[in-house]
Scaffold this motif. Structure first.
Motif, PDB file in Angstrom:
ATOM      1  N   ASN A 110       0.824  -0.972   0.033  1.00 28.44           N
ATOM      2  CA  ASN A 110      -0.047   0.258  -0.006  1.00 28.44           C
ATOM      3  C   ASN A 110       0.839   1.161  -0.032  1.00 28.44           C
ATOM      4  O   ASN A 110       1.884   1.372   0.793  1.00 28.44           O
ATOM      5  N   ASP A 147      -2.372  -8.450  -2.160  1.00 27.31           N
ATOM      6  CA  ASP A 147      -3.045  -7.466  -1.256  1.00 27.31           C
ATOM      7  C   ASP A 147      -1.917  -6.043  -1.474  1.00 27.31           C
ATOM      8  O   ASP A 147      -0.963  -6.024  -1.130  1.00 27.31           O
ATOM      9  N   THR A 148      -2.397  -5.247  -2.535  1.00 26.23           N
ATOM     10  CA  THR A 148      -1.717  -4.275  -2.946  1.00 26.23           C
ATOM     11  C   THR A 148      -2.635  -3.132  -3.325  1.00 26.23           C
ATOM     12  O   THR A 148      -3.767  -3.267  -3.739  1.00 26.23           O
ATOM     13  N   ASP A 149      -1.883  -1.917  -3.737  1.00 28.42           N
ATOM     14  CA  ASP A 149      -2.484  -1.006  -4.282  1.00 28.42           C
ATOM     15  C   ASP A 149      -2.044  -0.945  -5.907  1.00 28.42           C
ATOM     16  O   ASP A 149      -1.333  -1.888  -6.024  1.00 28.42           O
ATOM     17  N   THR A 171      -6.723  -3.016   0.361  1.00 27.54           N
ATOM     18  CA  THR A 171      -6.183  -3.095  -1.050  1.00 27.54           C
ATOM     19  C   THR A 171      -6.659  -1.948  -1.809  1.00 27.54           C
ATOM     20  O   THR A 171      -7.521  -1.347  -1.227  1.00 27.54           O
TER      21      THR A 171
END
Length: 221
Positions: A110, A147-149, A171
């Motif tokens: 993130n 799980d990320t931007d 996310t």
């Protein structure tokens, strides 16, 4: 529900747990979690793990889905000492081969200056804690960003199948995931990581309609 694409079968078991089957019968699991695994299927040939959050790295679920000759490949930052057998370490960023599958790993996190931070302003997933995986399967490129931007380095990728989180909060949200799908020129989008918990409830139908208006196939599998 399962979805077929170019000889591959995708099944979302729930949350971020996925089962893939190739045309030659190879069974792949990604981030299996006990809460969404029914029984002990014991058919996995390869298991990938992207990070150590409880809903992604679950030793009991790994044991439940593992076949007799399973290969487990996990991000090298995860303490996998409680797993039986050897584990292949996946790098933070790089290329490797796991049981004949070409794998590219990409950073996932993130943005500390973005919206997906906790009450102290810290990102829920800091840089270095998570990886995404790009798998080459039957000439099809599958990207599971984890799980990320939606991050700048993602824009350099081009994939056939994208499996993005869309729930927001921890996310990227569904609007950001739609931009991601357009950026990588995906043929098929299979959203995940939504509606499991209250903070990640979202309108998956609206996500699908947004992309389908651009001619991108979306399956809420």
């Amino acid at each position: 529900m399962s979805v077929d694409y170019e000889g591959l079968t995708f099944e979302r078991l729930g949350h971020a747990s996925k089962r893939l089957e190739t045309a030659d019968g190879t069974i792949i699991y990604i981030d299996p979690w006990s809460e969404v695994i029914e029984g002990e299927p014991g058919d996995g040939d390869v298991i990938f793990v992207t990070h150590d959050d409880f809903d992604h790295y679950d030793p009991a679920a790994i044991a439940a889905v593992a076949g007799p000759d399973v290969t487990v490949a996990a991000y090298e930052a995860i303490d996998t000492s409680e797993l039986a057998g050897d584990v292949i370490d996946l790098p933070y960023e790089g290329e490797t081969t796991v049981d004949g599958i070409d794998v590219r790993t990409v950073p996932a996190y993130n943005d500390p200056d973005g919206d997906h931070v906790d009450e102290d302003g810290e990102p829920y997933h800091a840089d270095g804690e998570v990886i995404g995986v790009v798998l080459m399967l039957e000439e099809t490129t599958v990207l599971v960003p984890a799980d990320t931007d939606f991050l700048p380095h993602h824009e350099s990728l081009s994939v056939d199948v994208l499996v993005p989180p869309i729930g927001g909060h921890f996310t990227m949200n569904r609007a950001e995931a739609a931009d991601f799908a357009r950026s990588v020129d995906a043929d098929l989008v299979l959203p995940e990581h939504y509606d499991t918990f209250e903070p990640i409830e979202t309108d998956a139908e609206a996500f699908a309609a947004d992309l389908e208006a651009d001619g991108i196939r979306v399956e809420l599998f």
